[in-house]
Design a protein around this motif. Sequence first.
Motif, PDB file in Angstrom:
ATOM      1  N   ALA A  25       0.842  -1.203   0.000  1.00  0.00           N
ATOM      2  CA  ALA A  25       0.000   0.000   0.000  1.00  0.00           C
ATOM      3  C   ALA A  25       0.876   1.252   0.000  1.00  0.00           C
ATOM      4  CB  ALA A  25      -0.934  -0.010   1.203  1.00  0.00           C
ATOM      5  N   CYS A  26       1.962   1.202   0.750  1.00  0.00           N
ATOM      6  CA  CYS A  26       2.902   2.335   0.785  1.00  0.00           C
ATOM      7  C   CYS A  26       3.519   2.556  -0.585  1.00  0.00           C
ATOM      8  CB  CYS A  26       3.980   2.069   1.830  1.00  0.00           C
ATOM      9  SG  CYS A  26       5.317   3.281   1.844  1.00  0.00           S
ATOM     10  N   TYR A  27       3.994   1.492  -1.203  1.00  0.00           N
ATOM     11  CA  TYR A  27       4.619   1.611  -2.525  1.00  0.00           C
ATOM     12  C   TYR A  27       3.631   2.129  -3.569  1.00  0.00           C
ATOM     13  CZ  TYR A  27       8.270  -1.334  -0.443  1.00  0.00           C
ATOM     14  OH  TYR A  27       9.243  -1.860   0.364  1.00  0.00           O
ATOM     15  N   LYS A  28       2.394   1.677  -3.468  1.00  0.00           N
ATOM     16  CA  LYS A  28       1.368   2.117  -4.418  1.00  0.00           C
ATOM     17  C   LYS A  28       1.095   3.612  -4.245  1.00  0.00           C
ATOM     18  CE  LYS A  28      -3.273   0.984  -5.972  1.00  0.00           C
ATOM     19  NZ  LYS A  28      -4.470   0.188  -5.734  1.00  0.00           N
ATOM     20  N   ALA A  29       0.989   4.070  -2.990  1.00  0.00           N
ATOM     21  CA  ALA A  29       0.761   5.495  -2.723  1.00  0.00           C
ATOM     22  C   ALA A  29       1.977   6.318  -3.157  1.00  0.00           C
ATOM     23  CB  ALA A  29       0.468   5.703  -1.242  1.00  0.00           C
ATOM     24  N   ARG A  30       3.174   5.796  -2.919  1.00  0.00           N
ATOM     25  CA  ARG A  30       4.403   6.478  -3.332  1.00  0.00           C
ATOM     26  C   ARG A  30       4.433   6.645  -4.843  1.00  0.00           C
ATOM     27  NH1 ARG A  30       9.429   2.759  -3.500  1.00  0.00           N
ATOM     28  NH2 ARG A  30       8.068   1.980  -5.131  1.00  0.00           N
ATOM     29  N   ASP A  31       4.175   5.558  -5.557  1.00  0.00           N
ATOM     30  CA  ASP A  31       4.206   5.606  -7.020  1.00  0.00           C
ATOM     31  C   ASP A  31       3.158   6.558  -7.574  1.00  0.00           C
ATOM     32  OD1 ASP A  31       6.267   3.790  -6.886  1.00  0.00           O
ATOM     33  OD2 ASP A  31       5.014   2.048  -7.375  1.00  0.00           O
ATOM     34  N   ALA A  32       1.973   6.594  -6.939  1.00  0.00           N
ATOM     35  CA  ALA A  32       0.912   7.511  -7.383  1.00  0.00           C
ATOM     36  C   ALA A  32       1.343   8.961  -7.184  1.00  0.00           C
ATOM     37  CB  ALA A  32      -0.377   7.226  -6.627  1.00  0.00           C
ATOM     38  N   PHE A  33       1.989   9.244  -6.055  1.00  0.00           N
ATOM     39  CA  PHE A  33       2.437  10.617  -5.794  1.00  0.00           C
ATOM     40  C   PHE A  33       3.507  11.042  -6.790  1.00  0.00           C
ATOM     41  CE2 PHE A  33       5.581  13.367  -3.607  1.00  0.00           C
ATOM     42  CZ  PHE A  33       4.830  14.528  -3.604  1.00  0.00           C
ATOM     43  N   TYR A  34       4.510  10.206  -7.001  1.00  0.00           N
ATOM     44  CA  TYR A  34       5.581  10.593  -7.924  1.00  0.00           C
ATOM     45  C   TYR A  34       5.098  10.620  -9.371  1.00  0.00           C
ATOM     46  CZ  TYR A  34       8.665  10.343  -3.927  1.00  0.00           C
ATOM     47  OH  TYR A  34       9.245  10.557  -2.713  1.00  0.00           O
ATOM     48  N   MET A  64      -0.880  13.344   0.649  1.00  0.00           N
ATOM     49  CA  MET A  64      -1.477  12.989   1.943  1.00  0.00           C
ATOM     50  C   MET A  64      -1.663  11.480   2.049  1.00  0.00           C
ATOM     51  SD  MET A  64      -4.123  16.196   2.380  1.00  0.00           S
ATOM     52  CE  MET A  64      -5.130  15.332   3.531  1.00  0.00           C
ATOM     53  N   GLU A  65      -2.061  10.855   0.965  1.00  0.00           N
ATOM     54  CA  GLU A  65      -2.220   9.394   0.945  1.00  0.00           C
ATOM     55  C   GLU A  65      -0.867   8.710   1.125  1.00  0.00           C
ATOM     56  OE1 GLU A  65      -4.799   6.267   1.000  1.00  0.00           O
ATOM     57  OE2 GLU A  65      -5.335   8.382   0.859  1.00  0.00           O
ATOM     58  N   PHE A  66       0.139   9.246   0.496  1.00  0.00           N
ATOM     59  CA  PHE A  66       1.505   8.725   0.620  1.00  0.00           C
ATOM     60  C   PHE A  66       1.977   8.809   2.069  1.00  0.00           C
ATOM     61  CE2 PHE A  66       6.172   9.968  -0.370  1.00  0.00           C
ATOM     62  CZ  PHE A  66       6.620   8.671  -0.220  1.00  0.00           C
ATOM     63  N   GLU A  67       1.787   9.956   2.699  1.00  0.00           N
ATOM     64  CA  GLU A  67       2.213  10.128   4.088  1.00  0.00           C
ATOM     65  C   GLU A  67       1.386   9.285   5.052  1.00  0.00           C
ATOM     66  OE1 GLU A  67       2.068  14.350   4.660  1.00  0.00           O
ATOM     67  OE2 GLU A  67       4.010  14.656   3.685  1.00  0.00           O
ATOM     68  N   LYS A  68       0.122   9.032   4.693  1.00  0.00           N
ATOM     69  CA  LYS A  68      -0.745   8.223   5.556  1.00  0.00           C
ATOM     70  C   LYS A  68      -0.353   6.746   5.510  1.00  0.00           C
ATOM     71  CE  LYS A  68      -4.932   6.754   4.581  1.00  0.00           C
ATOM     72  NZ  LYS A  68      -6.295   6.696   4.132  1.00  0.00           N
ATOM     73  N   ASN A  69       0.047   6.264   4.344  1.00  0.00           N
ATOM     74  CA  ASN A  69       0.327   4.836   4.168  1.00  0.00           C
ATOM     75  C   ASN A  69       1.771   4.437   4.460  1.00  0.00           C
ATOM     76  OD1 ASN A  69      -2.206   3.704   3.367  1.00  0.00           O
ATOM     77  ND2 ASN A  69      -2.010   4.889   1.493  1.00  0.00           N
ATOM     78  N   CYS A  70       2.666   5.385   4.608  1.00  0.00           N
ATOM     79  CA  CYS A  70       4.083   5.063   4.809  1.00  0.00           C
ATOM     80  C   CYS A  70       4.599   5.674   6.107  1.00  0.00           C
ATOM     81  CB  CYS A  70       4.918   5.604   3.646  1.00  0.00           C
ATOM     82  SG  CYS A  70       4.506   4.914   2.052  1.00  0.00           S
ATOM     83  N   ARG A  71       5.579   5.030   6.676  1.00  0.00           N
ATOM     84  CA  ARG A  71       6.264   5.592   7.839  1.00  0.00           C
ATOM     85  C   ARG A  71       6.925   6.903   7.434  1.00  0.00           C
ATOM     86  NH1 ARG A  71       9.584   1.283  11.465  1.00  0.00           N
ATOM     87  NH2 ARG A  71       7.769   0.117  12.179  1.00  0.00           N
ATOM     88  N   ALA A  72       7.056   7.800   8.395  1.00  0.00           N
ATOM     89  CA  ALA A  72       7.673   9.103   8.103  1.00  0.00           C
ATOM     90  C   ALA A  72       9.117   8.946   7.634  1.00  0.00           C
ATOM     91  CB  ALA A  72       7.611   9.991   9.339  1.00  0.00           C
ATOM     92  N   SER A  73       9.831   7.985   8.215  1.00  0.00           N
ATOM     93  CA  SER A  73      11.218   7.772   7.787  1.00  0.00           C
ATOM     94  C   SER A  73      11.274   7.246   6.354  1.00  0.00           C
ATOM     95  CB  SER A  73      11.921   6.805   8.741  1.00  0.00           C
ATOM     96  OG  SER A  73      11.268   5.551   8.751  1.00  0.00           O
TER      97      SER A  73
END
Length: 124
Positions: A25-34, A64-73
């Motif tokens: 889910a984190c990777y999917k949100a990351r890819d959508a943001f970039y 916001m979705e990216f930050e919600k689904n992934c750790r801050a680090s």
Amino acid sequence: MAMETYASRSPDQIHTDVLAKSRQACYKARDAFYACLEKESTKKRTEIGSVGLLYPLECKGSRMEFEKNCRASWVKHFDRLYCKNKRVQRLLDDKDSKRGPLSLPQPYTFKPTNSDDGTHGYKA
């Protein structure tokens, strides 16, 4: 992602944000943001992310979705990686300014003095 996962230090507790489903889910949100950053690259960047990353207002929802689904680090790590890759790509794409003849430093040419008799200016 809630702060409760970081608040307890119990070794028996499983941090659900590092399990495979959550990582996907984190990777999917990351890819959508970039992908949004690339799509909206011509728009003015007004929003500030981590590590100085600027992004347009149109990508705020995916951020916001990216930050919600992934750790801050992880968000910081991915932002740094994205910025580094863009900087390298910009340097590689800047080949137009490097065109033309290659100018090498000229070697020093020795200029002999007036006496070419081999005495190097010494008189016997």
